[in-house]
Design a protein around this motif. Structure first.
Motif, PDB file in Angstrom:
ATOM      1  N   PHE A  28      36.607  25.360  -9.416  1.00  0.00           N
ATOM      2  CA  PHE A  28      36.958  23.986  -9.112  1.00  0.00           C
ATOM      3  C   PHE A  28      38.472  23.880  -8.957  1.00  0.00           C
ATOM      4  CE2 PHE A  28      37.050  24.247 -13.740  1.00  0.00           C
ATOM      5  CZ  PHE A  28      38.238  23.618 -14.058  1.00  0.00           C
ATOM      6  N   GLU A  29      38.905  22.826  -8.316  1.00  0.00           N
ATOM      7  CA  GLU A  29      40.329  22.583  -8.128  1.00  0.00           C
ATOM      8  C   GLU A  29      40.755  21.467  -9.063  1.00  0.00           C
ATOM      9  OE1 GLU A  29      43.704  23.449  -7.404  1.00  0.00           O
ATOM     10  OE2 GLU A  29      42.517  24.323  -5.772  1.00  0.00           O
ATOM     11  N   LEU A  30      41.803  21.707  -9.858  1.00  0.00           N
ATOM     12  CA  LEU A  30      42.325  20.707 -10.789  1.00  0.00           C
ATOM     13  C   LEU A  30      43.526  20.015 -10.146  1.00  0.00           C
ATOM     14  CD1 LEU A  30      42.333  19.420 -13.645  1.00  0.00           C
ATOM     15  CD2 LEU A  30      43.928  21.237 -14.319  1.00  0.00           C
ATOM     16  N   ILE A  31      43.478  18.691 -10.107  1.00  0.00           N
ATOM     17  CA  ILE A  31      44.548  17.911  -9.493  1.00  0.00           C
ATOM     18  C   ILE A  31      44.977  16.817 -10.456  1.00  0.00           C
ATOM     19  CG2 ILE A  31      45.161  16.364  -7.598  1.00  0.00           C
ATOM     20  CD1 ILE A  31      43.160  17.850  -5.863  1.00  0.00           C
ATOM     21  N   ASP A  32      46.262  16.818 -10.801  1.00  0.00           N
ATOM     22  CA  ASP A  32      46.819  15.740 -11.611  1.00  0.00           C
ATOM     23  C   ASP A  32      47.065  14.529 -10.719  1.00  0.00           C
ATOM     24  OD1 ASP A  32      46.990  16.811 -14.256  1.00  0.00           O
ATOM     25  OD2 ASP A  32      48.598  18.129 -13.565  1.00  0.00           O
ATOM     26  N   LEU A  33      46.554  13.386 -11.152  1.00  0.00           N
ATOM     27  CA  LEU A  33      46.707  12.176 -10.354  1.00  0.00           C
ATOM     28  C   LEU A  33      48.129  11.645 -10.463  1.00  0.00           C
ATOM     29  CD1 LEU A  33      43.354  10.333 -11.051  1.00  0.00           C
ATOM     30  CD2 LEU A  33      44.097  11.377  -8.914  1.00  0.00           C
ATOM     31  N   THR A  34      48.750  11.469  -9.320  1.00  0.00           N
ATOM     32  CA  THR A  34      50.092  10.912  -9.210  1.00  0.00           C
ATOM     33  C   THR A  34      50.050   9.799  -8.168  1.00  0.00           C
ATOM     34  OG1 THR A  34      50.724  12.464  -7.463  1.00  0.00           O
ATOM     35  CG2 THR A  34      51.109  13.162  -9.764  1.00  0.00           C
ATOM     36  N   ASP A  36      50.617   8.602 -20.997  1.00  0.00           N
ATOM     37  CA  ASP A  36      51.727   8.139 -20.180  1.00  0.00           C
ATOM     38  C   ASP A  36      51.441   6.700 -19.748  1.00  0.00           C
ATOM     39  OD1 ASP A  36      53.696   7.620 -18.346  1.00  0.00           O
ATOM     40  OD2 ASP A  36      53.208   9.296 -17.010  1.00  0.00           O
ATOM     41  N   PRO A  37      52.337   5.747 -19.996  1.00  0.00           N
ATOM     42  CA  PRO A  37      52.063   4.360 -19.588  1.00  0.00           C
ATOM     43  C   PRO A  37      51.741   4.219 -18.105  1.00  0.00           C
ATOM     44  CG  PRO A  37      53.973   4.468 -21.034  1.00  0.00           C
ATOM     45  CD  PRO A  37      53.605   5.887 -20.719  1.00  0.00           C
ATOM     46  N   ASN A  38      52.307   5.075 -17.259  1.00  0.00           N
ATOM     47  CA  ASN A  38      52.000   5.013 -15.834  1.00  0.00           C
ATOM     48  C   ASN A  38      50.550   5.388 -15.546  1.00  0.00           C
ATOM     49  OD1 ASN A  38      54.603   4.245 -14.966  1.00  0.00           O
ATOM     50  ND2 ASN A  38      55.308   6.367 -15.150  1.00  0.00           N
ATOM     51  N   GLY A  39      49.932   6.120 -16.476  1.00  0.00           N
ATOM     52  CA  GLY A  39      48.547   6.531 -16.274  1.00  0.00           C
ATOM     53  C   GLY A  39      47.595   5.364 -16.162  1.00  0.00           C
ATOM     54  N   LEU A  40      47.879   4.267 -16.834  1.00  0.00           N
ATOM     55  CA  LEU A  40      47.020   3.092 -16.750  1.00  0.00           C
ATOM     56  C   LEU A  40      47.063   2.474 -15.365  1.00  0.00           C
ATOM     57  CD1 LEU A  40      47.880   1.486 -20.205  1.00  0.00           C
ATOM     58  CD2 LEU A  40      45.788   2.707 -19.580  1.00  0.00           C
ATOM     59  N   PHE A  41      48.242   2.462 -14.739  1.00  0.00           N
ATOM     60  CA  PHE A  41      48.338   1.942 -13.378  1.00  0.00           C
ATOM     61  C   PHE A  41      47.614   2.866 -12.397  1.00  0.00           C
ATOM     62  CE2 PHE A  41      52.109   0.006 -15.390  1.00  0.00           C
ATOM     63  CZ  PHE A  41      51.859  -1.323 -15.096  1.00  0.00           C
ATOM     64  N   ILE A  42      47.743   4.176 -12.608  1.00  0.00           N
ATOM     65  CA  ILE A  42      47.051   5.133 -11.733  1.00  0.00           C
ATOM     66  C   ILE A  42      45.549   4.975 -11.865  1.00  0.00           C
ATOM     67  CG2 ILE A  42      46.616   7.592 -11.363  1.00  0.00           C
ATOM     68  CD1 ILE A  42      49.531   8.103 -12.057  1.00  0.00           C
ATOM     69  N   ALA A  43      45.076   4.775 -13.104  1.00  0.00           N
ATOM     70  CA  ALA A  43      43.635   4.594 -13.329  1.00  0.00           C
ATOM     71  C   ALA A  43      43.125   3.344 -12.623  1.00  0.00           C
ATOM     72  CB  ALA A  43      43.336   4.525 -14.822  1.00  0.00           C
ATOM     73  N   GLN A  44      43.960   2.319 -12.538  1.00  0.00           N
ATOM     74  CA  GLN A  44      43.549   1.101 -11.840  1.00  0.00           C
ATOM     75  C   GLN A  44      43.478   1.305 -10.332  1.00  0.00           C
ATOM     76  OE1 GLN A  44      46.433  -1.813 -13.346  1.00  0.00           O
ATOM     77  NE2 GLN A  44      44.745  -2.903 -14.315  1.00  0.00           N
ATOM     78  N   GLY A  45      44.213   2.264  -9.826  1.00  0.00           N
ATOM     79  CA  GLY A  45      44.272   2.461  -8.375  1.00  0.00           C
ATOM     80  C   GLY A  45      43.230   3.407  -7.824  1.00  0.00           C
ATOM     81  N   LEU A  46      42.592   4.223  -8.671  1.00  0.00           N
ATOM     82  CA  LEU A  46      41.630   5.205  -8.181  1.00  0.00           C
ATOM     83  C   LEU A  46      40.246   4.580  -8.061  1.00  0.00           C
ATOM     84  CD1 LEU A  46      40.990   8.121  -7.344  1.00  0.00           C
ATOM     85  CD2 LEU A  46      40.485   8.600  -9.748  1.00  0.00           C
ATOM     86  N   ARG A  47      39.689   4.549  -6.854  1.00  0.00           N
ATOM     87  CA  ARG A  47      38.361   3.983  -6.628  1.00  0.00           C
ATOM     88  C   ARG A  47      37.283   4.978  -7.047  1.00  0.00           C
ATOM     89  NH1 ARG A  47      40.572   2.050  -1.469  1.00  0.00           N
ATOM     90  NH2 ARG A  47      39.610   3.866  -0.493  1.00  0.00           N
ATOM     91  N   MET A  48      36.293   4.485  -7.768  1.00  0.00           N
ATOM     92  CA  MET A  48      35.158   5.309  -8.165  1.00  0.00           C
ATOM     93  C   MET A  48      34.185   5.440  -7.000  1.00  0.00           C
ATOM     94  SD  MET A  48      35.578   6.210 -11.385  1.00  0.00           S
ATOM     95  CE  MET A  48      33.935   6.603 -11.999  1.00  0.00           C
TER      96      MET A  48
END
Length: 374
Positions: A31-37, A321-333
């Motif tokens: 599998f490919e691991l990608i950190d969400l940025t 990371d506080p920015n992680g919450l904003f990233i989580a809001q932006g990723l569509r399931m």
């Protein structure tokens, strides 16, 4: 010994280190691991989604109805006087109005696009309007009938219908009106749906192209409620959109979307959130299969791009990371996603010491009893 045995302790899944830095025995991961940025998130959200308006457009449905092959057509002919081809002989000064008319029974338009009219022969009707066919028949009967006037009626417009099947009350062919009918109009004419709106998927087939869109999207977005065309096929399928929550979350189960769209932050909330005493905020992962085209845009140097088919990808978001919450809001399931939260390292240590304590407790108790005895 206790620390060395941590990897053999019961667990709900792999640890963060197992996924991020696999050990030698697990080095051959596929599998490919990608950190969400923010950059990778923008690429992911730019993917094209299935859309009725994007695939078929939404031209006005109020079009002039044209006769098609398979339609049933009836022709009525009036003559100006009696004693003609289609009127009764003149036998009295007074005669009924109906004596000057003749109605040709309805007939299906043949594969060559024609119908048969007495004394006019085979008349091409496919692709023409009723008014155009009337003019053609009048021209052919001129000089044969007495000032003929023609009325052409499409009694059963088979070519201007939409086939509706699946989770509807009464499936069948639904005729389209001259003003135009949208998707929801036709579904209502078929008696409505039998499954919940948020669990129903609409599949529209036009020609050789087929597109599927959740019904709740069509309900919430008027642009997706496009006009239908004769010959379209609507199939309503009960296909709930769900994701799986696993690991250190409040709920480990298959969870429905219950909405038009859902982001990762909402998915975490619907799964009961992260468990304070178990979860590793740095180990929130989303498992998904992606196309090679999308993976190439997100990670062009991935060694898995040479594989055929869909590629397994694991997305990681760091909620410490506080920015992680904003990233989580932006990723569509998406349907079929797996949300996995790994255990914190301290949790495994606590399990190990708990096992050690349970094993050593009988020995300690036995030594205590022996000491009292002596």
């Amino acid at each position: 010994m206790t620390l060395a045995g941590c990897s053999n302790l019961p667990a709900s899944g792999p640890s963060t280190s197992d996924i991020v830095s696999p050990s030698a025995e697990n080095a051959n991961f596929n599998f490919e691991l990608i950190d969400l940025t923010p950059a990778s998130l923008a690429t992911l959200n730019s993917r094209a989604v299935d859309s009725f308006s994007g695939s078929f457009g939404d031209r006005s449905g109020a079009v002039e109805t044209r006769i098609g092959i398979g339609d049933f057509v009836a022709v009525t002919i009036w003559e100006a006087g009696a004693g003609g081809l289609f009127s009764a002989p003149l036998t009295t000064d007074r005669f009924s109005p109906g004596s000057r008319t003749a109605t040709i029974p309805e007939q299906a338009v043949a594969r060559d696009g024609t119908i048969s009219v007495p004394y006019a022969g085979r008349v091409k009707v496919a692709g023409k309007t009723a008014a155009e066919v009337q003019s053609t028949i009048e021209e052919r009967l001129a000089g044969k009938a007495i000032q003929p006037q023609i009325l052409v009626t499409v009694s059963r417009p088979v070519s201007s219908t939409v086939a509706v099947t699946g989770e509807v009350a009464t499936g069948g062919r639904i005729p389209l009106s001259n003003r135009g009918d949208r998707i929801l109009d036709v579904i209502a004419a078929a008696g409505g749906i039998r499954a919940p709106v948020n669990e129903t998927e609409i599949r529209l087939m036009r020609g050789s192209r087929s597109v599927a869109v959740p019904m709740i999207t069509v309900v919430n977005n008027p642009r997706e409620n496009i006009y239908l065309r004769g010959g379209d096929t609507l199939t309503l399928v009960r296909n709930p959109r769900t994701f799986i929550a696993a690991g250190a979350t409040g709920r480990n189960t298959d969870i429905p979307f219950d909405a038009d769209a859902m982001n990762l932050a909402q998915a975490i909330a619907k799964s009961g959130g992260l468990l304070d005493f178990r979860a590793d905020p740095e180990g929130v992962f989303l498992y998904r299969f992606e196309s090679a085209e999308l993976l190439r845009r997100v990670k062009p140097d991935s060694p898995l791009l040479g594989r055929g088919g869909r590629i397994p990808v694991v997305y990681r978001v760091n909620l410490r990371d506080p920015n992680g919450l904003f990233i989580a809001q932006g990723l569509r399931m998406q349907r079929g996603d797996i949300l996995y939260v790994s255990n914190a390292p301290l949790t495994d240590l606590q399990k190990a010491f708990s096992v050690f304590q349970s094993l050593s407790s009988p020995v300690v108790q036995g030594a205590s009893v022996a000491g009292r005895f002596y």
